[in-house]
Design an enzyme around this catalytic site. Structure first.
Site, PDB file in Angstrom:
ATOM      1  CB  CYS A  14      26.287  -4.140  18.061  1.00 43.94           C
ATOM      2  SG  CYS A  14      23.762  -3.757  17.973  1.00 43.94           S
ATOM      3  CG  HIS A 129      13.951  -3.353  25.193  1.00 43.48           C
ATOM      4  ND1 HIS A 129      14.261  -4.790  24.209  1.00 43.48           N
ATOM      5  CD2 HIS A 129      14.902  -2.554  25.636  1.00 43.48           C
ATOM      6  CE1 HIS A 129      15.077  -3.652  23.672  1.00 43.48           C
ATOM      7  NE2 HIS A 129      15.662  -2.742  24.786  1.00 43.48           N
ATOM      8  CD  GLU A 131      16.983  -9.073  23.144  1.00 46.61           C
ATOM      9  OE1 GLU A 131      17.020  -9.942  23.826  1.00 46.61           O
ATOM     10  OE2 GLU A 131      17.644  -8.160  23.157  1.00 46.61           O
ATOM     11  CB  SER A 230      17.894  -0.114  28.549  1.00 43.15           C
ATOM     12  OG  SER A 230      17.932  -0.864  27.415  1.00 43.15           O
TER      13      SER A 230
END
Length: 288
Positions: A14, A129, A131, A230
């Site tokens: 991305c 995670h 983030e 993930s």
């Protein structure tokens, strides 16, 4: 040997990951090494490639001991405490936090600081995670992480709450959770106590629909992903649902373990953390 091997043009990094890797490569063109706080991407093959150029992955504990150096902040982002430590220890940060994540951090921080302490900040995401850790930091780590509907009982329904989502979560699962939380508030006549914002990155979430369609076009699908991704596990499961002959690979050598002699068509795809060069390598080996 398959007659046709096709790489999914929508797969691969991305924007946020692409930008972080570009930042690292540009710095290493004129420097011997660069520290990166945590894996720059959840793909061991790409981390190995960048490590050969001089990228040094460090933990948060190691970061605390650094002085007078340069450190890359990866696309996942970091909590405010990291920036305070960097300033105190004269650490120059190359901040490659994804712009989507950066905007979300600011929205959560502004919201948290604008409301009273009795308002709960909820974050839908994977516990631990990178983030999510960064998002929690915007709430002075007082936010409540909800990984699934099983965590709903962690909410105090006698208080108002506001829900946000990790940018890479499933849209479908997010709205299922929203409905469940709203229903609990409605039972006590406090539906207006619950608010939410849709903070899922559509460029990532749209991959689910794209990859589902891609998986149906081939006899076999080779899904390329790092084991710690993930997003990779999520997209792999979607592929598997639409094509039972879907196999997850982390590197090209694993092809030797598969019997593809009866497959006329093979599709190669991957996660938003999967480098295109690795998918091409696997596709080339599969076509030999």
């Amino acid at each position: 040997m398959p007659k046709t091997v096709v790489i999914d043009e929508n797969s691969g990094f991305c924007f946020g990951v692409t930008n972080a890797i570009k930042s690292a490569e540009e710095y290493l063109q004129s420097h011997d090494y660069l520290y990166c706080l945590g894996d720059i991407v959840h793909n061991n093959e790409e981390v190995r490639r960048l490590s050969s150029l001089g990228l040094k992955i460090i933990t948060h504990e190691q970061f605390m001991t650094l002085r007078d150096t340069t450190v890359l902040i990866r696309a996942h982002g970091e909590p405010p405490e990291i920036y305070r430590i960097a300033e105190d220890n004269r650490i120059h940060l190359i901040d490659a936090t994804c712009p989507v994540v950066l905007r979300l951090q600011k929205r959560i921080s502004d919201d948290y600081h604008a409301h009273t302490a009795d308002r709960q900040m909820l974050i839908f995401g994977k516990k631990g995670h990178a983030e999510v850790i960064g998002l929690l930091g915007q709430t002075d780590n007082t936010g409540i992480v909800l990984s699934s509907s099983a965590d709903i009982d962690r909410i105090d329904f006698t208080k108002p709450s506001k829900l946000y989502s990790q940018t890479t979560q499933s849209v479908e699962h997010y709205y299922q959770l929203i409905d469940q939380i709203r229903s609990r508030y409605e039972v006590d006549g406090h539906a207006d106590w619950f608010e939410f914002e849709d903070t899922i990155c559509r460029k990532v979430s749209s991959r689910a629909k794209q990859i589902a369609e891609f998986a149906t076009r081939f006899d076999v699908v080779l899904f390329v992903s790092g084991e710690k991704s993930s997003n990779g596990l999520y997209l792999y499961n979607i592929c598997k649902q639409h094509n039972d002959r879907t196999y997850m690979l982390t590197h090209a050598d694993q092809l030797d373990e598969l019997d593809l002699s009866d497959a006329e068509t093979v599709g190669v795809c991957g996660a938003t953390s999967t480098p295109m060069w690795l998918m091409r390598e696997i596709a080339a080996k599969c076509a030999k």
